[in-house]
Design a protein around this motif. Structure first.
Motif, PDB file in Angstrom:
ATOM      1  N   MET A  87       0.818  -1.199   0.000  1.00 21.62           N
ATOM      2  CA  MET A  87       0.000   0.000   0.000  1.00 21.62           C
ATOM      3  C   MET A  87       0.862   1.262   0.000  1.00 21.62           C
ATOM      4  N   LYS A  88       1.983   1.214   0.681  1.00 24.56           N
ATOM      5  CA  LYS A  88       2.868   2.370   0.683  1.00 24.56           C
ATOM      6  C   LYS A  88       3.533   2.565  -0.689  1.00 24.56           C
ATOM      7  N   LEU A  89       3.791   1.471  -1.402  1.00 25.77           N
ATOM      8  CA  LEU A  89       4.316   1.591  -2.755  1.00 25.77           C
ATOM      9  C   LEU A  89       3.295   2.254  -3.680  1.00 25.77           C
ATOM     10  N   ILE A  90       2.032   1.881  -3.541  1.00 19.26           N
ATOM     11  CA  ILE A  90       0.974   2.540  -4.317  1.00 19.26           C
ATOM     12  C   ILE A  90       0.861   4.002  -3.905  1.00 19.26           C
ATOM     13  N   GLU A  91       1.069   4.272  -2.649  1.00 15.71           N
ATOM     14  CA  GLU A  91       1.031   5.655  -2.174  1.00 15.71           C
ATOM     15  C   GLU A  91       2.102   6.503  -2.859  1.00 15.71           C
ATOM     16  N   VAL A  92       3.306   5.968  -2.959  1.00 15.87           N
ATOM     17  CA  VAL A  92       4.396   6.709  -3.616  1.00 15.87           C
ATOM     18  C   VAL A  92       4.105   6.927  -5.093  1.00 15.87           C
ATOM     19  N   SER A  93       3.429   5.949  -5.724  1.00 17.48           N
ATOM     20  CA  SER A  93       3.128   6.095  -7.155  1.00 17.48           C
ATOM     21  C   SER A  93       2.159   7.232  -7.432  1.00 17.48           C
ATOM     22  N   GLY A  94       1.393   7.643  -6.426  1.00 15.10           N
ATOM     23  CA  GLY A  94       0.485   8.765  -6.616  1.00 15.10           C
ATOM     24  C   GLY A  94       0.984  10.059  -6.005  1.00 15.10           C
ATOM     25  N   HIS A  95       2.215  10.081  -5.529  1.00 14.80           N
ATOM     26  CA  HIS A  95       2.777  11.285  -4.924  1.00 14.80           C
ATOM     27  C   HIS A  95       3.116  12.311  -5.999  1.00 14.80           C
ATOM     28  N   GLY A  96       3.111  13.577  -5.627  1.00 14.72           N
ATOM     29  CA  GLY A  96       3.355  14.635  -6.598  1.00 14.72           C
ATOM     30  C   GLY A  96       4.790  14.715  -7.078  1.00 14.72           C
ATOM     31  N   ILE A  97       5.750  14.408  -6.214  1.00 13.44           N
ATOM     32  CA  ILE A  97       7.167  14.524  -6.595  1.00 13.44           C
ATOM     33  C   ILE A  97       7.538  13.558  -7.717  1.00 13.44           C
ATOM     34  N   PRO A  98       7.224  12.264  -7.645  1.00 10.39           N
ATOM     35  CA  PRO A  98       7.535  11.381  -8.783  1.00 10.39           C
ATOM     36  C   PRO A  98       6.828  11.807 -10.074  1.00 10.39           C
ATOM     37  N   TRP A  99       5.605  12.278  -9.977  1.00 11.17           N
ATOM     38  CA  TRP A  99       4.886  12.716 -11.165  1.00 11.17           C
ATOM     39  C   TRP A  99       5.562  13.931 -11.798  1.00 11.17           C
ATOM     40  N   ILE A 100       5.905  14.909 -11.003  1.00 13.36           N
ATOM     41  CA  ILE A 100       6.543  16.109 -11.553  1.00 13.36           C
ATOM     42  C   ILE A 100       7.930  15.788 -12.096  1.00 13.36           C
ATOM     43  N   ALA A 101       8.701  15.001 -11.346  1.00 12.38           N
ATOM     44  CA  ALA A 101      10.044  14.651 -11.802  1.00 12.38           C
ATOM     45  C   ALA A 101       9.983  13.846 -13.101  1.00 12.38           C
ATOM     46  N   GLY A 102       9.073  12.886 -13.208  1.00 13.38           N
ATOM     47  CA  GLY A 102       8.947  12.097 -14.438  1.00 13.38           C
ATOM     48  C   GLY A 102       8.502  12.935 -15.617  1.00 13.38           C
ATOM     49  N   THR A 103       7.576  13.874 -15.383  1.00 17.98           N
ATOM     50  CA  THR A 103       7.111  14.733 -16.482  1.00 17.98           C
ATOM     51  C   THR A 103       8.220  15.650 -16.977  1.00 17.98           C
ATOM     52  N   VAL A 104       8.995  16.220 -16.055  1.00 18.56           N
ATOM     53  CA  VAL A 104      10.101  17.091 -16.454  1.00 18.56           C
ATOM     54  C   VAL A 104      11.158  16.308 -17.231  1.00 18.56           C
ATOM     55  N   TYR A 105      11.450  15.095 -16.805  1.00 18.37           N
ATOM     56  CA  TYR A 105      12.445  14.280 -17.509  1.00 18.37           C
ATOM     57  C   TYR A 105      11.980  13.939 -18.925  1.00 18.37           C
ATOM     58  N   CYS A 106      10.724  13.527 -19.056  1.00 21.71           N
ATOM     59  CA  CYS A 106      10.196  13.199 -20.388  1.00 21.71           C
ATOM     60  C   CYS A 106      10.141  14.436 -21.284  1.00 21.71           C
ATOM     61  N   LEU A 107       9.828  15.586 -20.701  1.00 19.42           N
ATOM     62  CA  LEU A 107       9.794  16.815 -21.476  1.00 19.42           C
ATOM     63  C   LEU A 107      11.190  17.195 -21.963  1.00 19.42           C
ATOM     64  N   TRP A 108      12.179  16.941 -21.153  1.00 22.22           N
ATOM     65  CA  TRP A 108      13.557  17.254 -21.528  1.00 22.22           C
ATOM     66  C   TRP A 108      14.071  16.317 -22.621  1.00 22.22           C
ATOM     67  N   LYS A 109      13.679  15.052 -22.568  1.00 25.49           N
ATOM     68  CA  LYS A 109      14.145  14.064 -23.533  1.00 25.49           C
ATOM     69  C   LYS A 109      13.313  14.013 -24.807  1.00 25.49           C
ATOM     70  N   SER A 110      12.154  14.637 -24.814  1.00 28.75           N
ATOM     71  CA  SER A 110      11.271  14.528 -25.972  1.00 28.75           C
ATOM     72  C   SER A 110      11.762  15.413 -27.115  1.00 28.75           C
ATOM     73  N   ASP A 111      11.610  14.884 -28.366  1.00 29.49           N
ATOM     74  CA  ASP A 111      11.973  15.628 -29.563  1.00 29.49           C
ATOM     75  C   ASP A 111      10.760  16.019 -30.397  1.00 29.49           C
ATOM     76  N   SER A 112       9.605  15.500 -30.052  1.00 29.77           N
ATOM     77  CA  SER A 112       8.395  15.769 -30.815  1.00 29.77           C
ATOM     78  C   SER A 112       7.687  16.997 -30.245  1.00 29.77           C
ATOM     79  N   ALA A 113       7.238  17.868 -31.151  1.00 29.74           N
ATOM     80  CA  ALA A 113       6.526  19.078 -30.713  1.00 29.74           C
ATOM     81  C   ALA A 113       5.184  18.732 -30.070  1.00 29.74           C
TER      82      ALA A 113
END
Length: 268
Positions: free
Chosen positions: A112-138
């Motif tokens: 349950m704590k692992l599911i809790e971390v998957s919905g936390h704001g920090i992993p979501w923001i960090a993952g979105t910023v990383y994908c935005l940095w690596k993306s080449d498509s407009a």
């Protein structure tokens, strides 16, 4: 001259007659009770005047203000809200089966704590910023940028509502959450539930996914909300309102959608 014995007998007779005359029963009948006399004397003229004016105001037909009267019939809305709150607290406590290691379902608390971390704001923001940095498509960059803005908007709105409502977390909660802030000591609404509802709707709308993946996203969002109650983090109404708030937040994100052209205009 009377003898000493006669004088003694006379004084004894006078004392006995005086005590009989001043007995408590006779004093009470005569209205000369010392205690009652002191109580009557202690009543000040101001108090007597106040009681007289009060009786005069009642006899003159004036009524007391409505706010001074005791309401013996509470409203239906108040009774309904009190009943809902009682059911909410009772159900939340019954469902908090993973709040502690020694709880009835304490063995699945790490999951349950692992599911809790998957919905936390920090992993979501960090993952979105990383994908935005690596993306080449407009097109991908546009979607990821709006997802990042949606996550920041979610944190802002949830923080404002928590600061306004200030509902405490359940008493059986154990404060060992991942990366908490000062506003996280409040319970209403569940930020994980708002993020899960908004994120799931965002991904299902803007990503082309297979049917099994879409089902997994929906199950993940439901499990995030359920884990909040099972871990004792939130009450049932916190999660329910969080899902509703997150679903509506997506409509606001769509209304404020930032396109590359508008972004270039903002930057410059």
């Amino acid at each position: 001259m009377p003898s000493p014995k006669a004088r003694g007998n006379g004084s004894r007779h006078e004392f006995m007659s005086l005590s009989r005359t001043n007995s408590p029963q006779q004093l009470q009948r005569q209205g000369s009770d010392p205690t009652s006399a002191r109580m009557r004397a202690s009543e000040s003229p101001t108090r007597q005047r106040g009681s007289g004016s009060g009786s005069g105001s009642l006899t003159s037909g004036q009524t007391k203000p409505e706010e001074d009267c005791i309401r013996l019939n509470p409203s239906f809305v108040g009774i309904a809200l009190s009943s809902l709150l009682a059911v909410d607290l009772w159900l939340s406590k019954r469902l908090g089966v993973c709040a502690w290691e020694d709880s009835s379902w304490g063995s699945i608390r790490p999951l349950m704590k692992l599911i809790e971390v998957s919905g936390h704001g920090i992993p979501w923001i960090a993952g979105t910023v990383y994908c935005l940095w690596k993306s080449d498509s407009a097109a991908a960059q546009e979607v990821l940028l709006n997802l990042l803005l949606a996550l920041l908007l979610d944190i802002l709105l949830v923080g404002i509502v928590k600061a306004l409502v200030r509902r405490r977390r359940p008493a059986h909660n154990r404060m060992d959450m991942f990366a908490t802030f000062s506003v996280d000591r409040y319970s209403f609404p569940s930020g994980h539930a708002t993020r899960a509802a908004m994120g799931a709707r965002f991904l299902l709308t803007h990503l082309v996914l297979a049917a099994p993946v879409r089902v997994l996203i929906l199950l993940w969002a439901a499990m995030v909300g359920l884990s909040r109650v099972m871990l004792g983090r939130h009450n049932v109404t916190d999660v329910a309102f969080g899902f509703l708030m997150g679903y509506m937040q997506y409509g606001l994100v769509e209304a404020l959608w930032v396109s590359p052209a508008s972004l270039r205009g903002i930057l410059g």
